[in-house]
Write a protein that holds these residues in place. Structure first.
Motif, PDB file in Angstrom:
ATOM      1  N   TYR A 169      -0.418  28.236  -5.587  1.00 18.09           N
ATOM      2  CA  TYR A 169      -0.572  29.446  -4.780  1.00 18.09           C
ATOM      3  C   TYR A 169      -2.050  29.801  -4.609  1.00 18.09           C
ATOM      4  O   TYR A 169      -2.467  30.274  -3.545  1.00 18.09           O
ATOM      5  CB  TYR A 169       0.177  30.608  -5.434  1.00 18.09           C
ATOM      6  N   ALA A 170      -2.836  29.572  -5.632  1.00 22.99           N
ATOM      7  CA  ALA A 170      -4.271  29.855  -5.540  1.00 22.99           C
ATOM      8  C   ALA A 170      -4.921  28.988  -4.471  1.00 22.99           C
ATOM      9  O   ALA A 170      -5.875  29.422  -3.796  1.00 22.99           O
ATOM     10  CB  ALA A 170      -4.948  29.615  -6.890  1.00 22.99           C
ATOM     11  N   LEU A 171      -4.422  27.790  -4.292  1.00 23.90           N
ATOM     12  CA  LEU A 171      -4.986  26.883  -3.288  1.00 23.90           C
ATOM     13  C   LEU A 171      -4.475  27.174  -1.885  1.00 23.90           C
ATOM     14  O   LEU A 171      -5.226  27.019  -0.915  1.00 23.90           O
ATOM     15  CB  LEU A 171      -4.643  25.429  -3.656  1.00 23.90           C
ATOM     16  N   GLY A 172      -3.203  27.568  -1.761  1.00 25.26           N
ATOM     17  CA  GLY A 172      -2.644  27.693  -0.413  1.00 25.26           C
ATOM     18  C   GLY A 172      -1.706  28.846  -0.198  1.00 25.26           C
ATOM     19  O   GLY A 172      -0.829  28.781   0.687  1.00 25.26           O
ATOM     20  N   GLY A 173      -1.833  29.908  -0.979  1.00 22.18           N
ATOM     21  CA  GLY A 173      -0.972  31.070  -0.771  1.00 22.18           C
ATOM     22  C   GLY A 173      -1.191  31.701   0.589  1.00 22.18           C
ATOM     23  O   GLY A 173      -2.329  31.806   1.061  1.00 22.18           O
ATOM     24  N   THR A 174      -0.124  32.130   1.242  1.00 25.16           N
ATOM     25  CA  THR A 174      -0.228  32.681   2.600  1.00 25.16           C
ATOM     26  C   THR A 174      -0.442  34.195   2.615  1.00 25.16           C
ATOM     27  O   THR A 174      -0.607  34.782   3.687  1.00 25.16           O
ATOM     28  CB  THR A 174       1.045  32.363   3.399  1.00 25.16           C
ATOM     29  N   THR A 175      -0.419  34.831   1.458  1.00 26.29           N
ATOM     30  CA  THR A 175      -0.664  36.267   1.387  1.00 26.29           C
ATOM     31  C   THR A 175      -1.825  36.542   0.443  1.00 26.29           C
ATOM     32  O   THR A 175      -2.121  35.740  -0.446  1.00 26.29           O
ATOM     33  CB  THR A 175       0.582  37.023   0.893  1.00 26.29           C
ATOM     34  N   ASP A 176      -2.454  37.671   0.639  1.00 24.45           N
ATOM     35  CA  ASP A 176      -3.633  38.023  -0.160  1.00 24.45           C
ATOM     36  C   ASP A 176      -3.204  38.871  -1.350  1.00 24.45           C
ATOM     37  O   ASP A 176      -3.141  40.096  -1.286  1.00 24.45           O
ATOM     38  CB  ASP A 176      -4.638  38.792   0.715  1.00 24.45           C
ATOM     39  N   VAL A 177      -2.888  38.206  -2.434  1.00 27.32           N
ATOM     40  CA  VAL A 177      -2.475  38.875  -3.658  1.00 27.32           C
ATOM     41  C   VAL A 177      -3.390  38.403  -4.782  1.00 27.32           C
ATOM     42  O   VAL A 177      -3.721  37.214  -4.867  1.00 27.32           O
ATOM     43  CB  VAL A 177      -1.008  38.560  -4.008  1.00 27.32           C
ATOM     44  N   ALA A 178      -3.814  39.323  -5.641  1.00 30.53           N
ATOM     45  CA  ALA A 178      -4.715  38.978  -6.741  1.00 30.53           C
ATOM     46  C   ALA A 178      -4.096  37.879  -7.602  1.00 30.53           C
ATOM     47  O   ALA A 178      -2.939  37.990  -8.036  1.00 30.53           O
ATOM     48  CB  ALA A 178      -5.016  40.213  -7.580  1.00 30.53           C
TER      49      ALA A 178
END
Length: 405
Positions: A169-178
């Protein structure tokens, strides 16, 4: 922990698909050794078990269990598969399950299939098998220790998969979440799910160990029968026996040697040579275990699944609470007649879910067994290495390797 379409962007999804494809290719090659094929090999008994393991994982994944208020979890299965049938075959088992779940039941995105195989298949298998093997090497040679090691290995594998998802998710998450928020939520809930995974895995491995320890791939070398080497009664006979003089007796050189004339040293050597073959024991049928396992699998999918928790699983709950699912896409197979683990046009919920589960078990068993049959056939057709050629010892009649001769 099935990742839907839209959670991870296209480039990273493509990257995990490459990783998954490479892992499956390597596993197809490695599974040849685990599944075996030669008469008497332990791997020969693994082949029919592997298809059943895949079907069992599919069935038990339908049994979501509550882990917290409004959150459930289910078996991932990587640890169970790796311990029972080996890490390479284990990756194939989980991959078959995830493929059929995505295509037939709209569970786990199709564009996210590579992500799911990498996370739920490769990571869990590698972590669990490494932990399990490390433990069984240092623990006492007891069956209870094998069960305990499987518990720990399964427990560790689930949070490891949660950490792996966080990295993806850190590499390709589609939403901006911490990222810290995602990490804490994923690991926290999946530690609890890991306890359920550990209980199911340990119970299953313990049951197999109790009746057929030779079928537990990960501990086969630790559960081997230890034989006590005892001298043959012939060893008590002196090498030189006083015999009456008989001028008419046929010279010793004219009489072929028999087994009774074997010296004590030869007898001891023959016993030592035969020990590995004796340790392996006679070939035993897996039919009874296979049938029993299939019955349990069908009961889980066709009956017990009705009582599974309806709460969202760990990833679904974390995604909803933290906004990870804002860009979730509709599943390409949402119109499948088996979507959401129910048979379309059957109104009775219990019947619909149970029938879907039975169909899923059958499909997984057929596809999985077909894959393992093909892999094993390719092993059968491969020429045996010269170092592993077997011949019969002319004195003892024992089958020995070329190097032993």
């Amino acid at each position: 922990m099935h990742v839907p379409d839209g959670f991870i962007n296209a480039p990273v999804s493509a990257g995990t698909a490459v990783v998954a494809a490479a892992a499956v290719a390597v596993s197809l090659r490695g599974a040849r050794r685990e599944l075996g094929g030669g008469p008497g090999e332990a791997g020969e008994r693994t082949a029919p078990l592997a298809g059943l393991v895949a079907a069992f994982i599919f069935a038990v994944q339908m049994l979501n269990f509550p882990v917290a208020a409004g959150t459930s979890g289910h078996l991932l299965g990587g640890a169970l598969a790796a311990i029972l049938v080996g890490p390479y075959t284990g990756v194939l088992c989980v991959s078959v399950v995830l493929l059929l779940q995505g295509v037939l039941f709209a569970d786990g995105g199709l564009t996210a299939l590579g992500t799911n195989i990498t996370d739920m298949g490769v990571v869990t298998v590698l972590v669990a098998y490494a932990v399990f093997r490390a433990l069984v090497r240092v623990l006492p040679r007891r069956r209870s220790m094998v069960t305990g090691a499987s518990f720990v290995a399964a427990l560790v594998s689930v949070p490891a998969a949660a950490i792996a998802f966080t990295g993806i998710y850190a590499l390709g998450g589609t939403t901006d979440v911490a990222l810290g928020k995602v990490f804490g939520a994923m690991v926290g809930v999946h530690v609890l799910i890991g306890i359920g995974e550990a209980v199911i895995t340990a119970a299953t491995v313990g049951a197999v160990v109790a009746v057929r320890p030779d079928l537990v791939h990960g501990a086969r070398d630790r559960l081997a029968v230890r034989l006590e080497l005892r001298p043959s009664p012939l060893a008590a006979v002196p090498d030189e026996m006083p015999r009456p003089t008989d001028t008419n007796a046929t010279p010793a050189t004219a009489t072929p040697a028999t087994a009774a004339d074997t010296t004590a040293a030869d007898t001891t050597a023959a016993t030592t040579t035969a020990a590995p073959a004796a340790a392996a024991g006679p070939r035993r049928s897996t039919r009874a275990l296979w049938i029993s396992g299939l019955v349990v699998t069908l009961l889980c999918a066709g009956g017990l699944s009705f009582y599974a928790s309806s709460s969202p699983d760990g990833l679904e709950r974390v995604a909803a609470d933290n906004g990870i699912d804002k860009k979730e896409e509709k599943h390409a197979a949402e119109d499948s007649p088996l979507a959401d683990y129910g048979v379309k046009d059957i109104a009775d919920t219990r019947l619909s879910g149970g029938l879907a589960g039975v169909i899923g078990v059958g499909a997984t068993l057929v596809v999985g067994s077909g894959v393992f049959f093909v892999v094993r056939r390719r092993r059968d057709r491969s020429p045996a290495p010269a170092a592993e050629g077997r011949a019969s010892d002319p004195v003892t009649g024992t089958s020995v390797t070329a190097t032993e001769r």
